[in-house]
Design a protein around this motif. Structure first.
Motif, PDB file in Angstrom:
ATOM      1  N   UNK A  24      17.325 -15.698  35.772  1.00 31.17           N
ATOM      2  CA  UNK A  24      16.011 -15.136  36.108  1.00 31.17           C
ATOM      3  C   UNK A  24      15.317 -14.598  34.865  1.00 31.17           C
ATOM      4  N   UNK A  25      16.083 -13.893  34.021  1.00 33.99           N
ATOM      5  CA  UNK A  25      15.500 -13.355  32.788  1.00 33.99           C
ATOM      6  C   UNK A  25      15.050 -14.485  31.868  1.00 33.99           C
ATOM      7  N   UNK A  26      15.824 -15.571  31.826  1.00 31.04           N
ATOM      8  CA  UNK A  26      15.463 -16.712  30.992  1.00 31.04           C
ATOM      9  C   UNK A  26      14.169 -17.371  31.489  1.00 31.04           C
ATOM     10  N   UNK A  27      14.054 -17.528  32.793  1.00 32.76           N
ATOM     11  CA  UNK A  27      12.844 -18.125  33.373  1.00 32.76           C
ATOM     12  C   UNK A  27      11.627 -17.253  33.097  1.00 32.76           C
ATOM     13  N   UNK A  28      11.780 -15.935  33.303  1.00 32.33           N
ATOM     14  CA  UNK A  28      10.668 -15.010  33.041  1.00 32.33           C
ATOM     15  C   UNK A  28      10.284 -15.040  31.569  1.00 32.33           C
ATOM     16  N   UNK A  29      11.301 -15.110  30.686  1.00 34.18           N
ATOM     17  CA  UNK A  29      11.014 -15.179  29.254  1.00 34.18           C
ATOM     18  C   UNK A  29      10.246 -16.434  28.883  1.00 34.18           C
ATOM     19  N   UNK A  30      10.625 -17.558  29.467  1.00 34.70           N
ATOM     20  CA  UNK A  30       9.918 -18.814  29.188  1.00 34.70           C
ATOM     21  C   UNK A  30       8.469 -18.734  29.668  1.00 34.70           C
ATOM     22  N   UNK A  31       8.265 -18.165  30.870  1.00 32.87           N
ATOM     23  CA  UNK A  31       6.908 -18.026  31.406  1.00 32.87           C
ATOM     24  C   UNK A  31       6.064 -17.148  30.489  1.00 32.87           C
ATOM     25  N   UNK A  32       6.642 -16.039  30.011  1.00 31.77           N
ATOM     26  CA  UNK A  32       5.904 -15.144  29.125  1.00 31.77           C
ATOM     27  C   UNK A  32       5.563 -15.823  27.805  1.00 31.77           C
ATOM     28  N   UNK A  33       6.479 -16.612  27.281  1.00 35.43           N
ATOM     29  CA  UNK A  33       6.221 -17.329  26.030  1.00 35.43           C
ATOM     30  C   UNK A  33       5.106 -18.351  26.219  1.00 35.43           C
ATOM     31  N   UNK A  34       5.156 -19.084  27.338  1.00 34.62           N
ATOM     32  CA  UNK A  34       4.109 -20.079  27.615  1.00 34.62           C
ATOM     33  C   UNK A  34       2.753 -19.401  27.755  1.00 34.62           C
ATOM     34  N   UNK A  78       1.846 -16.522  26.453  1.00 32.09           N
ATOM     35  CA  UNK A  78       1.436 -16.010  25.145  1.00 32.09           C
ATOM     36  C   UNK A  78       0.890 -17.127  24.266  1.00 32.09           C
ATOM     37  N   UNK A  79       1.543 -18.292  24.306  1.00 33.77           N
ATOM     38  CA  UNK A  79       1.076 -19.430  23.503  1.00 33.77           C
ATOM     39  C   UNK A  79      -0.300 -19.875  23.968  1.00 33.77           C
ATOM     40  N   UNK A  80      -0.495 -19.928  25.295  1.00 31.35           N
ATOM     41  CA  UNK A  80      -1.791 -20.342  25.827  1.00 31.35           C
ATOM     42  C   UNK A  80      -2.884 -19.357  25.422  1.00 31.35           C
TER      43      UNK A  80
END
Length: 210
Positions: A8-18, A20-22
């Motif tokens: 769950x933490x990994x998924x949330x981290x990926x979403x936050x990175x995406x 932030x990049x956008x």
């Protein structure tokens, strides 16, 4: 349990990175296309990284909203029947004191929007061969001036026999730093919404709006 929390933490981290990049890196590309000889009169679409949103407006005034290729909503551009309360709100005068704040915030947003391209394909006839020829000469001169830039594509065909106006116009714009328009956009909605909220309170309480 631990593996679930880690996933769950990994998924949330990926979403936050995406996200932030956008917001911080990827530009927003906005395009619009007007076609006079098609049933789909106007089409506008927004591309932001992997996100694709578009709105198609038909000649009958029906607008259709798409997310990627999925149709989400269809609505009429014309005015629907309004209730007495809504009619009363529409009669409320606009506060002139809001004009300058709205223009200031709009100026901040416009500074972040840059022109990308313009493409024009058209058939034009004025019904008068001489007038059509003069117009075509002006367009040809303008086309020569714009030929030095690949951002402009101008193709206009003259019609000497009769009156005619067929156009296919497409323009594109870019917002390079999207994060800079978030705050002014929120402030614009807030300023615009103050009058509506005040009207709701006045109507609910039976007190005429000032």
């Amino acid at each position: 349990m631990f593996s679930f929390l880690l996933a769950a933490a990994l998924i949330i981290g990926i979403i936050l990175v995406v996200l932030a990049v956008h917001i911080l890196v990827l530009p927003v590309k906005i395009s619009g296309r007007l076609r006079s000889n098609r049933s789909d009169l106007f089409l506008t679409w927004i591309r932001w990284g992997f996100l694709r949103v578009s709105v198609k407006v038909s000649a009958s005034g029906i607008a259709t909203f798409y997310l990627f290729s999925f149709r989400l909503k269809e609505f009429s551009m014309g005015k629907e029947g309004t209730s007495p309360e809504e009619t009363e709100k529409d009669k409320q005068p606009f506060d002139p004191g809001k004009i300058k704040p709205l223009l200031d915030e709009a100026a901040v947003i416009l500074r972040e929007i840059s022109f990308d391209y313009l493409r024009v394909n058209a058939r034009v006839g004025l019904g008068d061969p001489a007038g059509t020829g003069m117009l075509f000469g002006l367009v040809s001169a303008l086309k020569g001036v714009l030929s030095c830039s690949d951002r402009f594509k101008l193709n206009v065909l003259p019609v000497f026999e009769t009156e005619a106006l067929e156009c296919d116009i497409e323009a594109g714009f870019r917002i390079g730093r999207f994060y800079r328009i978030i705050a002014p956009a929120i402030r614009i909605f807030r300023i615009s919404g103050e009058k509506k909220e005040r009207n709701k309170v006045d109507i609910a309480g039976g007190v005429p709006a000032a």
